[in-house]
Enzyme design. Structure first.
Site, mmCIF file in Angstrom:
data_model
loop_
_atom_site.group_PDB
_atom_site.id
_atom_site.type_symbol
_atom_site.label_atom_id
_atom_site.label_comp_id
_atom_site.label_asym_id
_atom_site.label_seq_id
_atom_site.Cartn_x
_atom_site.Cartn_y
_atom_site.Cartn_z
ATOM 1 N N GLU A 173 0.852 -1.206 0.000
ATOM 2 C CA GLU A 173 0.000 0.000 0.000
ATOM 3 C C GLU A 173 0.880 1.245 0.000
ATOM 4 O O GLU A 173 0.775 2.114 0.885
ATOM 5 C CB GLU A 173 -0.982 -0.025 1.186
ATOM 6 C CG GLU A 173 -1.948 -1.192 1.084
ATOM 7 C CD GLU A 173 -3.179 -1.117 1.977
ATOM 8 O OE1 GLU A 173 -3.236 -0.259 2.877
ATOM 9 O OE2 GLU A 173 -4.096 -1.946 1.772
ATOM 10 N N GLU A 186 -4.822 -8.598 -0.783
ATOM 11 C CA GLU A 186 -5.627 -8.361 0.427
ATOM 12 C C GLU A 186 -7.075 -8.219 -0.006
ATOM 13 O O GLU A 186 -7.409 -7.372 -0.845
ATOM 14 C CB GLU A 186 -5.182 -7.091 1.160
ATOM 15 C CG GLU A 186 -3.891 -7.277 1.920
ATOM 16 C CD GLU A 186 -3.520 -6.088 2.788
ATOM 17 O OE1 GLU A 186 -4.433 -5.412 3.333
ATOM 18 O OE2 GLU A 186 -2.309 -5.828 2.924
HETATM 19 O O1 AHR Z 1 -5.212 -6.280 6.587
HETATM 20 C C1 AHR Z 1 -5.195 -5.168 7.410
HETATM 21 C C2 AHR Z 1 -4.545 -3.963 6.756
HETATM 22 O O2 AHR Z 1 -5.307 -3.539 5.679
HETATM 23 C C3 AHR Z 1 -3.173 -4.174 6.177
HETATM 24 O O3 AHR Z 1 -2.162 -4.056 7.120
HETATM 25 C C4 AHR Z 1 -3.072 -3.081 5.174
HETATM 26 O O4 AHR Z 1 -2.219 -3.399 4.098
HETATM 27 C C5 AHR Z 1 -4.500 -2.850 4.746
HETATM 28 O O5 AHR Z 1 -4.826 -1.511 4.752
#
Ligand code: AHR
Length: 515
Positions: free
Chosen positions: A194, A319
């Site tokens: 991110e 994610e």
């Molecule tokens: O999965 C939780 C968080 O969500 C992670 O650390 C981040 O990459 C995302 O914003």
């Protein structure tokens, strides 16, 4: 008497009008070169809340089966669903993590503050060697996220040398001294996480230059060809993907990521919605938000096609999952949430979407494996339970590395007020033994759904299956009732002539095997 017949006649007519015509579905022949990558079923373990500490890595005194401090009942549950890769150490945590703090004698490892997640002290007792031991126990591919946000190129390059080199350099001597003579051969490397947000708040233009600098020093040591992975877009941010694809030479990246979460309310500010207390409208909204994954993936894949028509670069949704409010009374920074049949339906639908995009989506990681967000496993001291989402991965493992079979059908609608979503979603594959698997999801909580499937060119005789459903969409497993939502044998499919006839219960996931 005449009246009674009339009434019965009217009743029959009304029932017939309401009964759904079977959906006509065609399972088309596949192309043996188009495979559903097993890595679509990857998982994620961040130093966040109770995922690592208290999840995978427990107190020496905890009375559960352990190898060292690794919790073996959790490992055994995950072995069963064949976890293909495990992403670590974050997430946002990765861009604060300095790997050297997590190797060597445990007592000498420096402590740090976990600033992203709950401001708790991280003692670094779970570091590189412990993670790779966990991966070895799971039989899974390690997927490391390098610290780009607050680290250096030298630090990342050193981590790669420590893990993958075999020459007598000081780092390799140290690895040997700490118990691993042979190189670990870790090939999956995310370059940042991110980077548009917690990984450094960079612009896409700036990040692509940073990426190229890091990727240049990400060395392929003998025997380990790296998979260099670009930190990708937030949801539908097309500009990020476009910039990465335009600025980074294709031979410098193996994959590009995308993060897309499903929030029941759809909003990052205020309540995201309760994990367990919701009505049908909130259920509908969550499914509608979850199904957006299809549009988001389609959009990014189309941009990638422009620059990479041969589809060399993998899109990794590293994610994803349902993100709700935390369980009342728990640390808001720990992201501990329960997980209902609704979430399992979102997981099954999402995996169907990924399967149907398998030409480009060649990896994904549900957030997260244990005790965090849409977890597979929840623990409470000695107790452990498998969530409804775990059961979806159990059902879907049959698609891992199987040949993709395209489907054609027109779904009936699930309607709420002025909105509607497709009630049915599905995907299919043929495994190496020739068995075909069909995964079918009926999102309508009120109506069963019948379908008739034709499989031209395929020969099969028998059908069997398993189903995940429950009385209510917000049913979930608790430590007292760990099997409230569980898999059952499915009897609603049969052969009818040369067709497959199926009746899906309302709010259900069914996976069929055709032999
Ligand atoms: O999965 C939780 C968080 O969500 C992670 O650390 C981040 O990459 C995302 O914003």
């Amino acid at each position: 008497m005449r009246f009674r017949h009339l009434a019965l006649g009217l009743l029959l007519t009304a029932t017939a009008a309401q009964a759904q015509q079977p959906v006509q579905l065609t399972v088309q022949p596949g192309n043996p070169k188009l495979i559903i990558s097993k890595h679509i079923q990857g998982h994620f373990a961040e130093h966040l809340g109770r995922c690592i500490y208290d999840g995978f890595w427990v107190d020496e005194k905890l009375n559960v089966p352990k190898q060292g401090r690794i919790r073996m009942d959790v490992v055994q549950a995950l072995q069963k669903i064949k976890v293909p890769n495990l992403r670590w150490p974050g997430g946002c945590f990765a861009d604060t993590y300095h790997w050297r703090d997590g190797v060597g004698p445990t007592a000498q490892r420096p402590k740090m503050l976990n600033l992203w997640w709950g401001d708790v002290v991280e003692d670094n007792s779970f570091g590189t060697h412990e993670f790779l031991e966990l991966c070895q126990l799971l039989g899974t591919e390690p997927y490391l996220a390098a610290n780009v946000g607050s680290g250096t190129v030298e630090e990342m390059a050193g981590w790669m040398e420590y893990l993958n080199a075999s020459h007598d350099t000081p780092l390799v001597l140290q690895r040997r001294q700490y118990g691993h003579p042979e190189p670990y051969k870790v090939s999956w490397w995310g370059i940042g996480n991110e980077s548009w947000g917690c990984g450094g708040n960079m612009t896409a233009e700036y990040y692509t230059d940073v990426y190229k600098r890091y990727a240049t020093f990400a060395h392929d040591y003998p025997g380990t060809k790296l998979k260099r992975i670009v930190s990708g877009a937030n949801g539908d941010d097309a500009h990020w993907t476009e910039t990465c694809m335009k600025q980074i030479p294709l031979n410098m990246m193996w994959g590009l990521t995308l993060h897309q979460y499903t929030l029941p309310t759809g909003s990052w500010t205020g309540s995201k919605g309760s994990a367990t207390q919701f009505d049908e409208q909130q259920y509908f909204n969550t499914l509608r938000n979850g199904l957006k994954m299809d549009q988001v993936v389609t959009r990014h894949a189309a941009i990638m096609d422009k620059y990479d028509p041969d589809k060399k670069v993998a899109l990794l949704v590293d994610e994803w999952g349902v993100w709700t409010d935390v369980e009342p009374g728990t640390n808001p920074g720990f992201l501990y949430q329960q997980n209902t049949l609704r979430d399992a339906l979102v997981a099954a639908s999402t995996l169907n979407i990924f399967n149907n995009h398998c030409d480009r989506v060649r990896g994904a990681n549900l957030a997260q494996a244990v005790n965090v967000l849409q977890a597979l496993v929840l623990t409470d001291k000695e107790k452990m339970l498998l969530t409804p989402t775990y059961h979806v991965f159990d059902l879907y493992q049959v698609h891992q590395d199987a040949e993709y079979l395209p489907l054609q059908f027109q779904s009936p609608d699930y309607v709420r007020g002025t909105e509607k979503i497709p009630a049915l979603n599905a995907s299919a594959s043929k495994d190496k033994t020739g068995t075909m698997h069909l995964s079918l999801v009926n999102l309508d909580p009120n109506k069963p759904l019948t379908l008739e499937a034709g499989l031209p060119g395929q020969s099969w005789k028998t059908v069997s299956g398993r189903v995940l459903t429950s009385a209510k969409v917000n049913d979930y497993n608790t430590f007292d009732k760990p099997n409230a939502v569980q898999l059952a044998d499915f009897k609603g499919a049969k052969r009818k002539g040369d067709k497959l006839s199926v009746t899906l219960p309302p709010k259900s996931v069914v996976v069929l095997a055709l032999n």
